[in-house]
Design a protein around this motif. Structure first.
Motif, short mmCIF file in Angstrom:
data_model
loop_
_atom_site.label_atom_id
_atom_site.label_comp_id
_atom_site.label_asym_id
_atom_site.label_seq_id
_atom_site.Cartn_x
_atom_site.Cartn_y
_atom_site.Cartn_z
N ILE A 121 6.10 1.23 0.86
CA ILE A 121 5.41 0.31 1.75
C ILE A 121 4.07 -0.09 1.13
CG2 ILE A 121 4.46 -0.04 4.06
CD1 ILE A 121 6.38 2.18 5.03
N PHE A 122 3.86 -1.40 1.07
CA PHE A 122 2.61 -1.94 0.56
C PHE A 122 1.99 -2.82 1.64
CE2 PHE A 122 4.77 -0.71 -3.23
CZ PHE A 122 3.78 -0.38 -4.13
N LYS A 123 0.68 -2.73 1.77
CA LYS A 123 -0.07 -3.49 2.77
C LYS A 123 -0.93 -4.53 2.06
CE LYS A 123 -3.31 -2.72 6.53
NZ LYS A 123 -2.99 -3.29 7.70
N LEU A 124 -0.98 -5.72 2.62
CA LEU A 124 -1.82 -6.79 2.09
C LEU A 124 -3.28 -6.42 2.31
CD1 LEU A 124 -1.94 -9.66 0.84
CD2 LEU A 124 -1.91 -10.54 3.19
N THR A 125 -4.04 -6.29 1.23
CA THR A 125 -5.45 -5.91 1.35
C THR A 125 -6.39 -7.05 0.99
OG1 THR A 125 -5.43 -4.98 -0.87
CG2 THR A 125 -5.03 -3.46 0.96
N ASP A 126 -5.90 -8.05 0.29
CA ASP A 126 -6.71 -9.21 -0.09
C ASP A 126 -5.82 -10.45 -0.02
OD1 ASP A 126 -8.28 -11.18 -1.22
OD2 ASP A 126 -8.78 -10.05 -3.03
N GLY A 127 -5.86 -11.11 1.13
CA GLY A 127 -5.00 -12.28 1.35
C GLY A 127 -5.33 -13.45 0.44
N GLU A 128 -6.58 -13.59 0.06
CA GLU A 128 -6.98 -14.70 -0.81
C GLU A 128 -6.36 -14.58 -2.20
OE1 GLU A 128 -11.13 -16.11 -1.72
OE2 GLU A 128 -11.22 -15.89 0.47
N ASN A 129 -6.29 -13.37 -2.71
CA ASN A 129 -5.76 -13.14 -4.05
C ASN A 129 -4.36 -12.53 -4.07
OD1 ASN A 129 -8.14 -14.02 -5.51
ND2 ASN A 129 -9.12 -12.20 -4.68
N GLY A 130 -3.77 -12.31 -2.89
CA GLY A 130 -2.42 -11.77 -2.79
C GLY A 130 -2.30 -10.35 -3.32
N VAL A 131 -3.30 -9.50 -3.02
CA VAL A 131 -3.30 -8.13 -3.52
C VAL A 131 -2.69 -7.20 -2.47
CG1 VAL A 131 -4.76 -6.20 -4.27
CG2 VAL A 131 -5.34 -8.54 -4.93
N TYR A 132 -1.72 -6.40 -2.92
CA TYR A 132 -1.07 -5.40 -2.07
C TYR A 132 -1.37 -4.02 -2.63
CZ TYR A 132 1.64 -9.00 0.30
OH TYR A 132 2.02 -10.09 1.04
N ARG A 133 -1.52 -3.03 -1.70
CA ARG A 133 -1.78 -1.65 -2.09
C ARG A 133 -0.76 -0.74 -1.40
NH1 ARG A 133 -6.46 -0.31 -4.61
NH2 ARG A 133 -7.97 -1.98 -4.89
N CYS A 134 -0.36 0.29 -2.12
CA CYS A 134 0.53 1.31 -1.57
C CYS A 134 -0.18 2.00 -0.40
CB CYS A 134 0.90 2.31 -2.66
SG CYS A 134 1.91 3.68 -2.07
N ILE A 135 0.53 2.17 0.72
CA ILE A 135 -0.13 2.80 1.88
C ILE A 135 -0.30 4.30 1.71
CG2 ILE A 135 0.71 1.02 3.46
CD1 ILE A 135 2.63 3.28 4.57
N TYR A 136 0.41 4.89 0.74
CA TYR A 136 0.33 6.34 0.55
C TYR A 136 -0.76 6.74 -0.44
CZ TYR A 136 4.94 5.88 2.63
OH TYR A 136 5.98 5.54 3.46
N CYS A 137 -0.89 5.99 -1.55
CA CYS A 137 -1.84 6.40 -2.59
C CYS A 137 -2.87 5.33 -2.94
CB CYS A 137 -1.07 6.81 -3.86
SG CYS A 137 -0.25 5.43 -4.68
N ASP A 138 -2.79 4.17 -2.31
CA ASP A 138 -3.75 3.09 -2.48
C ASP A 138 -3.66 2.39 -3.86
OD1 ASP A 138 -5.63 1.62 -0.98
OD2 ASP A 138 -7.28 2.48 -2.12
N THR A 139 -2.57 2.60 -4.59
CA THR A 139 -2.40 1.95 -5.87
C THR A 139 -2.09 0.47 -5.67
OG1 THR A 139 -1.60 3.96 -6.92
CG2 THR A 139 -0.97 1.90 -7.97
N VAL A 140 -2.69 -0.37 -6.50
CA VAL A 140 -2.46 -1.82 -6.41
C VAL A 140 -1.07 -2.14 -6.96
CG1 VAL A 140 -3.22 -4.09 -7.25
CG2 VAL A 140 -4.92 -2.35 -6.65
N ALA A 141 -0.33 -2.97 -6.22
CA ALA A 141 1.01 -3.40 -6.64
C ALA A 141 0.92 -4.29 -7.88
CB ALA A 141 1.69 -4.16 -5.52
N GLN A 142 1.90 -4.15 -8.75
CA GLN A 142 1.92 -4.97 -9.97
C GLN A 142 3.20 -5.72 -10.07
OE1 GLN A 142 0.85 -2.56 -13.29
NE2 GLN A 142 -1.00 -1.87 -12.30
#
Length: 138
Positions: free
Chosen positions: A117-138
């Motif tokens: 599961i990844f949560k949108l953390t920066d809608g302007e730049n389309g950045v998603y982060r893992c909800i468990y470890c906070d790693t940025v999706a690539q």
């Protein structure tokens, strides 16, 4: 070039140029037994160039995949040769089992039953982060 219209199906339009094959693969469209047309680098007044995917069947597609790969995409539902619904897809707030966390220490790496599961953390730049470890999706 001439691509026939569809009677009953879906047209995925306003895809960022060059992203149609990624969408095709992520949605597993190769598994369909109906005609699927991919149009690449179609001239567009709004976008300059765009890709289009036409599916000649009423199938369920994951709208979150579309929003993630190409925000502001549109999905046209065609029935009896007529447009019956037009959906405007934006960046989803959450992605479930679309991406995999690349962090080797993330719990999703060791526990196979846990959803990615990844949560949108920066809608302007389309950045998603893992909800468990906070790693940025690539």
């Amino acid at each position: 070039m001439y691509v026939d219209s569809i009677k009953n199906g879906i047209v995925i339009d306003h895809i960022i140029a060059g992203k149609a094959m990624l969408i095709y693969n992520m949605l597993n469209l190769e598994e369909l037994d109906c005609p699927v047309a991919i149009l690449k680098n179609v001239p567009s007044k709004m976008m300059g160039r765009k890709d289009i995917i036409k599916i000649d069947s009423q199938v369920e597609i994951n709208l979150d995949v579309l929003g993630y790969v190409s925000p502001n995409i549109t999905v046209d539902v065609i029935k009896d040769g007529e447009l019956v619904e037009k959906k405007h897809i934006a960046l989803p707030e959450k992605l479930v089992d679309i991406l995999k966390c690349k962090n080797p220490r993330c719990i999703t790496t060791s526990e196979q039953e846990i959803h990615h599961i990844f949560k949108l953390t920066d809608g302007e730049n389309g950045v998603y982060r893992c909800i468990y470890c906070d790693t940025v999706a690539q």
